[in-house]
Design a protein around this motif. Structure first.
Motif, PDB file in Angstrom:
ATOM      1  N   PHE A  68       0.674  -1.068  -0.483  1.00  0.00           N
ATOM      2  CA  PHE A  68      -0.114  -0.035  -0.077  1.00  0.00           C
ATOM      3  C   PHE A  68       0.984   1.102   0.421  1.00  0.00           C
ATOM      4  CE2 PHE A  68      -2.668  -3.309   2.001  1.00  0.00           C
ATOM      5  CZ  PHE A  68      -3.505  -3.143   1.729  1.00  0.00           C
ATOM      6  N   ILE A  69       0.931   1.729  -1.242  1.00  0.00           N
ATOM      7  CA  ILE A  69       1.687   3.151  -1.348  1.00  0.00           C
ATOM      8  C   ILE A  69       0.917   3.867  -0.757  1.00  0.00           C
ATOM      9  CG2 ILE A  69       2.660   4.848  -3.004  1.00  0.00           C
ATOM     10  CD1 ILE A  69       3.180   2.782  -4.764  1.00  0.00           C
ATOM     11  N   VAL A  70       1.165   5.314   0.594  1.00  0.00           N
ATOM     12  CA  VAL A  70       0.342   6.191   1.526  1.00  0.00           C
ATOM     13  C   VAL A  70       1.188   7.579   0.143  1.00  0.00           C
ATOM     14  CG1 VAL A  70      -0.694   7.520   3.022  1.00  0.00           C
ATOM     15  CG2 VAL A  70       0.285   4.669   3.212  1.00  0.00           C
ATOM     16  N   ASN A  71       0.365   7.657  -0.600  1.00  0.00           N
ATOM     17  CA  ASN A  71       0.346   8.648  -1.945  1.00  0.00           C
ATOM     18  C   ASN A  71       0.226  10.186  -1.418  1.00  0.00           C
ATOM     19  OD1 ASN A  71       1.028  10.266  -3.502  1.00  0.00           O
ATOM     20  ND2 ASN A  71       0.792   8.818  -5.155  1.00  0.00           N
ATOM     21  N   ALA A  94       8.817  14.106  -6.799  1.00  0.00           N
ATOM     22  CA  ALA A  94       8.564  13.979  -8.202  1.00  0.00           C
ATOM     23  C   ALA A  94       7.761  13.198  -8.432  1.00  0.00           C
ATOM     24  CB  ALA A  94       9.761  13.432  -9.105  1.00  0.00           C
ATOM     25  N   PRO A  95       6.354  13.302  -9.247  1.00  0.00           N
ATOM     26  CA  PRO A  95       5.361  13.166  -9.109  1.00  0.00           C
ATOM     27  C   PRO A  95       5.549  11.098 -10.393  1.00  0.00           C
ATOM     28  CG  PRO A  95       4.817  14.739 -10.924  1.00  0.00           C
ATOM     29  CD  PRO A  95       6.116  14.680  -9.967  1.00  0.00           C
ATOM     30  N   TRP A  96       5.642  10.648  -9.387  1.00  0.00           N
ATOM     31  CA  TRP A  96       6.129   8.920 -10.061  1.00  0.00           C
ATOM     32  C   TRP A  96       4.523   8.392 -10.810  1.00  0.00           C
ATOM     33  CZ3 TRP A  96       9.841   5.813  -8.288  1.00  0.00           C
ATOM     34  CH2 TRP A  96      11.868   6.230  -7.707  1.00  0.00           C
ATOM     35  N   ARG A  97       4.732   8.251 -11.470  1.00  0.00           N
ATOM     36  CA  ARG A  97       3.545   6.653 -11.659  1.00  0.00           C
ATOM     37  C   ARG A  97       3.882   5.160 -11.252  1.00  0.00           C
ATOM     38  NH1 ARG A  97       4.651   9.352 -17.260  1.00  0.00           N
ATOM     39  NH2 ARG A  97       3.066  10.968 -17.575  1.00  0.00           N
ATOM     40  N   TYR A  98       3.423   5.143  -9.393  1.00  0.00           N
ATOM     41  CA  TYR A  98       3.652   4.481  -9.505  1.00  0.00           C
ATOM     42  C   TYR A  98       3.501   2.767 -10.359  1.00  0.00           C
ATOM     43  CZ  TYR A  98       5.160   8.055  -5.548  1.00  0.00           C
ATOM     44  OH  TYR A  98       5.738   8.644  -5.673  1.00  0.00           O
ATOM     45  N   LEU A  99       2.606   3.072 -10.634  1.00  0.00           N
ATOM     46  CA  LEU A  99       1.390   1.042 -10.954  1.00  0.00           C
ATOM     47  C   LEU A  99       2.319   1.058 -11.707  1.00  0.00           C
ATOM     48  CD1 LEU A  99      -2.184   1.892  -9.688  1.00  0.00           C
ATOM     49  CD2 LEU A  99       0.153   1.580  -8.135  1.00  0.00           C
ATOM     50  N   GLU A 100       3.091   1.881 -12.516  1.00  0.00           N
ATOM     51  CA  GLU A 100       3.871   1.217 -13.741  1.00  0.00           C
ATOM     52  C   GLU A 100       4.746   0.935 -13.140  1.00  0.00           C
ATOM     53  OE1 GLU A 100       4.429   4.545 -16.456  1.00  0.00           O
ATOM     54  OE2 GLU A 100       1.717   4.891 -16.342  1.00  0.00           O
ATOM     55  N   ALA A 101       5.578   0.726 -11.935  1.00  0.00           N
ATOM     56  CA  ALA A 101       6.389   0.277 -11.803  1.00  0.00           C
ATOM     57  C   ALA A 101       7.404  -1.246 -11.432  1.00  0.00           C
ATOM     58  CB  ALA A 101       7.125   0.545 -10.180  1.00  0.00           C
ATOM     59  N   PRO A 102       5.989  -2.512 -12.244  1.00  0.00           N
ATOM     60  CA  PRO A 102       6.120  -3.761 -11.539  1.00  0.00           C
ATOM     61  C   PRO A 102       6.352  -4.028 -13.326  1.00  0.00           C
ATOM     62  CG  PRO A 102       4.331  -3.469 -10.639  1.00  0.00           C
ATOM     63  CD  PRO A 102       4.514  -1.706 -11.113  1.00  0.00           C
ATOM     64  N   ARG A 103       6.199  -2.760 -14.292  1.00  0.00           N
ATOM     65  CA  ARG A 103       6.175  -4.358 -16.102  1.00  0.00           C
ATOM     66  C   ARG A 103       7.722  -3.171 -16.329  1.00  0.00           C
ATOM     67  NH1 ARG A 103       6.272  -1.248 -20.719  1.00  0.00           N
ATOM     68  NH2 ARG A 103       5.618  -2.045 -22.874  1.00  0.00           N
ATOM     69  N   GLU A 122       0.110  -7.399  -9.599  1.00  0.00           N
ATOM     70  CA  GLU A 122      -2.413  -6.211  -9.757  1.00  0.00           C
ATOM     71  C   GLU A 122      -2.002  -5.172  -8.756  1.00  0.00           C
ATOM     72  OE1 GLU A 122      -6.032  -7.600  -7.207  1.00  0.00           O
ATOM     73  OE2 GLU A 122      -5.011  -9.020  -8.015  1.00  0.00           O
ATOM     74  N   THR A 123      -2.093  -4.110  -9.753  1.00  0.00           N
ATOM     75  CA  THR A 123      -2.444  -2.830  -9.348  1.00  0.00           C
ATOM     76  C   THR A 123      -3.963  -1.920  -9.196  1.00  0.00           C
ATOM     77  OG1 THR A 123      -1.970  -2.151 -11.643  1.00  0.00           O
ATOM     78  CG2 THR A 123      -0.169  -2.714  -9.866  1.00  0.00           C
ATOM     79  N   HIS A 124      -3.940  -1.012  -8.171  1.00  0.00           N
ATOM     80  CA  HIS A 124      -5.163  -0.640  -7.709  1.00  0.00           C
ATOM     81  C   HIS A 124      -4.387   1.483  -7.484  1.00  0.00           C
ATOM     82  CE1 HIS A 124      -7.078  -4.395  -8.178  1.00  0.00           C
ATOM     83  NE2 HIS A 124      -6.318  -4.551  -7.721  1.00  0.00           N
ATOM     84  N   LEU A 175       2.959 -10.267  -6.280  1.00  0.00           N
ATOM     85  CA  LEU A 175       2.771  -8.271  -6.645  1.00  0.00           C
ATOM     86  C   LEU A 175       1.420  -8.242  -6.383  1.00  0.00           C
ATOM     87  CD1 LEU A 175       4.886  -6.197  -5.784  1.00  0.00           C
ATOM     88  CD2 LEU A 175       5.140  -6.312  -8.192  1.00  0.00           C
ATOM     89  N   LYS A 176       1.260  -7.253  -5.343  1.00  0.00           N
ATOM     90  CA  LYS A 176       0.097  -6.629  -4.602  1.00  0.00           C
ATOM     91  C   LYS A 176       0.289  -5.159  -5.005  1.00  0.00           C
ATOM     92  CE  LYS A 176      -2.403 -11.053  -5.335  1.00  0.00           C
ATOM     93  NZ  LYS A 176      -2.960 -10.966  -6.615  1.00  0.00           N
ATOM     94  N   MET A 177      -0.317  -4.632  -5.628  1.00  0.00           N
ATOM     95  CA  MET A 177       0.194  -2.983  -5.107  1.00  0.00           C
ATOM     96  C   MET A 177      -1.140  -2.194  -5.288  1.00  0.00           C
ATOM     97  SD  MET A 177       4.173  -1.352  -7.458  1.00  0.00           S
ATOM     98  CE  MET A 177       3.979  -0.087  -6.445  1.00  0.00           C
ATOM     99  N   VAL A 178      -1.248  -1.175  -4.131  1.00  0.00           N
ATOM    100  CA  VAL A 178      -2.306  -0.012  -3.946  1.00  0.00           C
ATOM    101  C   VAL A 178      -2.180   1.418  -4.258  1.00  0.00           C
ATOM    102  CG1 VAL A 178      -4.624   0.405  -3.194  1.00  0.00           C
ATOM    103  CG2 VAL A 178      -3.475  -1.742  -2.523  1.00  0.00           C
ATOM    104  N   ASN A 179      -1.950   2.277  -5.139  1.00  0.00           N
ATOM    105  CA  ASN A 179      -1.197   3.714  -4.700  1.00  0.00           C
ATOM    106  C   ASN A 179      -2.807   4.026  -4.146  1.00  0.00           C
ATOM    107  OD1 ASN A 179      -0.119   6.073  -5.863  1.00  0.00           O
ATOM    108  ND2 ASN A 179      -1.071   6.311  -7.142  1.00  0.00           N
TER     109      ASN A 179
END
Length: 578
Positions: free
Chosen positions: A475-478, A499-508, A521-523, A546-550
């Protein structure tokens, strides 16, 4: 077993005997020959993106397994890792740091070689590490090397702190006595003086029996001290009101009726100071009483009513007794007579996070997610044996409200607070959980709560998680920057921006496979409705892959009471400058 074996084989076999299953690190020319002996010893090599991250990962692994191994090269590698090892020393995490060094003749020549600082000062880095490790060994003699290895490994386990081993490149294959491996290491603490132990147990019991307003206070060193079960049993048997200090969150079984959550003075979601300030006995376990861990020492009990239970001493008021805690606790529990304990309950009754959760009404699905209730509402998501890691800042503070099921663990920092620690630490924990699964155990999920700033510091370790196909939920607390720092000082200053990253593009980007061989799985969630939908998803809840939630939150949003603490910290900082 042959009479003689290579020195590196001896070292890695000893680590395997102590329950270590993996070596984290980064290869370097001085360590390459030693690395060849990792797999034959039955260990896994976990290659990290850099040595600092490897140190963080080894720390996380050690907090679950009881010991870990870190391997770096001389100079540049070990200095990159030194911050992580210092944190392990400060927070009692038993990491064995193996440094591949130049050959012995290089040391003798005093010539300038790569990674050295200057001519004639080859062991300057060892001098640095002597200040942040519990024991050191320089393996330059095959006759004494096994004994030196055994000694430092014993110290690592007994003291639960890092140790440092210099392994010259020409010593990795040096032949040493392998028969010693049949002799177990001495990793149990020394026995207590029975007369002294008995007297202090009796004194402690008398204070427990006579107390009218007691409480138990649990801090984070209970886990490395090896008394989690004993402290939980004492809390259950006595029924005393039980609280944790922030670093000690998750140690006490959250379902115990007399557990009332984390004691954060007046800066927590629950203020228990009216009771603790008037208490006549405080049983303090595993204390690491830093300013940040105790909210400016506001959660520290008065010395005259406190019995502090430390790894190697029992302190009653200002009097200290040298006693080993594990033996003492077993003796205390065996002699405790519950019928002599006062059955008085706190008046008025103490509230708990369980009460707070019950009082919450369902959130408006369209409402933004707020720090005040986010962590509390996440509690039903947790399962037995989950390991939850909270990064520094808002996640660590919010995690104080977690209600954890039996067997779940919470990992956070107590004093070191190195930003970026938690993502690599989660990778190390995930390796330990995989080993538990392979051993036929039933480990829970690895769940990480990390701020956007912390994630950016060590984001490349996401690639290590993907590389080894580890199971991690993030869980990324953004909240768009360093919110904790903003509220201390510089609310609108650029130095607290990110910097405003696109966090959910990181896995790719970090190489996650797209053929379905590894679940990713990203959300992206902006309101309660979206978050609850994710939490209720069966595929997300299984914790596999890997599960990621922004999780998008307000830029200046923190829990109300934590905001008061940060404002106070800012005022104190300003006062110091005058």
């Amino acid at each position: 077993m042959s009479k003689t074996i290579p020195l590196a084989s001896y070292l890695f076999t000893r680590l395997r005997q102590l329950g270590v299953g993996a070596v984290h690190g980064e290869p370097g020319d001085y360590s390459l020959r030693a690395l060849d002996f990792i797999r034959p010893a039955g260990l896994r090599w976990i290659g990290n993106c850099n040595e600092l991250n490897a140190g963080y990962a080894a720390d996380g692994y050690a907090r679950v397994k009881g010991m870990s191994a870190l391997c770096t090269t001389y100079g540049v590698g070990e200095l990159s890792a030194i911050n992580a090892v210092a944190g392990s020393y400060a927070e009692y995490s038993p990491v064995v740091h193996i440094v591949g060094c130049p050959a012995r003749k290089v040391y003798a020549s005093n010539r300038l070689v790569h990674h050295a600082l200057e001519v004639g000062n080859m062991r300057v880095y060892a001098d640095m590490y002597a200040r942040i490790t519990a024991a050191q060994a320089n393996l330059t003699d095959a006759r004494t090397a096994p004994d030196m290895i055994d000694r430092v490994l014993e110290e690592c386990r007994v003291q639960s702190r890092p140790v440092y081993i210099e392994l010259p490149s020409d010593m990795a294959e040096a032949q040493v006595d392998g028969s010693r491996l049949s002799e177990p290491l001495h990793v149990e603490p020394s026995a207590n003086d029975q007369v002294l132990e008995g007297a202090v147990v009796e004194d402690t019991l008398n204070r427990i029996y006579s107390s009218q307003r007691p409480y138990i206070l649990v801090d984070g060193l209970v886990r490395p001290d090896g008394i989690v079960d004993e402290v939980n049993e004492l809390a259950r048997v006595t029924g005393f009101p039980t609280l944790a200090i922030t670093f000690g969150g998750g140690i006490i079984n959250g379902s115990l009726e007399n557990y009332h959550g984390v004691h954060a003075g007046k800066f927590g979601s629950l203020d228990h100071t009216p009771y603790t300030d008037s208490a006549d006995l405080a049983l303090l376990f595993g204390p690491l009483l830093s300013d940040t861990n105790t909210q400016g020492w506001s959660a520290v009990p008065k010395e005259d009513i406190t019995i502090s239970f430390r790894r190697n001493s029992i302190d009653i008021g200002a009097t200290s007794h040298e006693l080993q805690i594990k033996s003492f606790m077993r003796s205390l529990l065996s002699k405790l007579d519950p019928s002599k304990i006062s059955s008085k309950k706190p008046n008025p009754p103490l509230a708990s996070p369980r009460d707070l959760l019950k009082s919450l009404s369902p959130p408006d699905p369209s409402a933004p997610i707020d720090q005040d209730t986010f962590y509390l509402r996440l509690s039903p998501f947790f399962r037995p044996n989950d390991i939850i890691i909270c990064a520094n800042g808002t996640s660590r503070v919010g995690g104080r409200d977690f209600i954890l099921p039996p067997g779940a663990k919470l990992i956070s920092s107590g004093v070191w607070f190195s930003i970026g620690y938690t993502l690599p630490a989660a990778q190390g924990v995930a390796v330990a959980q995989r080993e538990a699964l392979e051993a036929g155990q039933s480990p829970g999920r690895m769940i990480l709560f990390e701020g956007d700033g912390s994630f950016q510091a060590t984001a490349q370790e996401l690639s290590t998680i993907i590389r080894y196909r580890l199971d991690v939920t993030i869980f990324i607390v953004n909240n768009d920057g360093y919110t904790t720092e903003r509220l201390i000082h510089g609310l609108h200053e650029e130095y607290n921006d990110l910097a405003p990253w696109r966090y959910l593009e990181a896995p790719r980007f970090f190489g996650a496979p797209e053929d379905g061989s590894y679940a990713v799985e990203t959300h992206d969630v902006k309101n309660w409705g979206q978050l609850l939908q994710v939490l209720e998803s069966e595929s997300f809840g299984d914790g596999k892959g890997l599960k990621m939630v922004n999780v998008r939150m307000g830029r200046e949003d923190v829990t109300k009471n934590f905001k008061a603490a940060l404002v106070l910290a800012g005022e104190q900082l300003l006062a110091e400058l005058k």
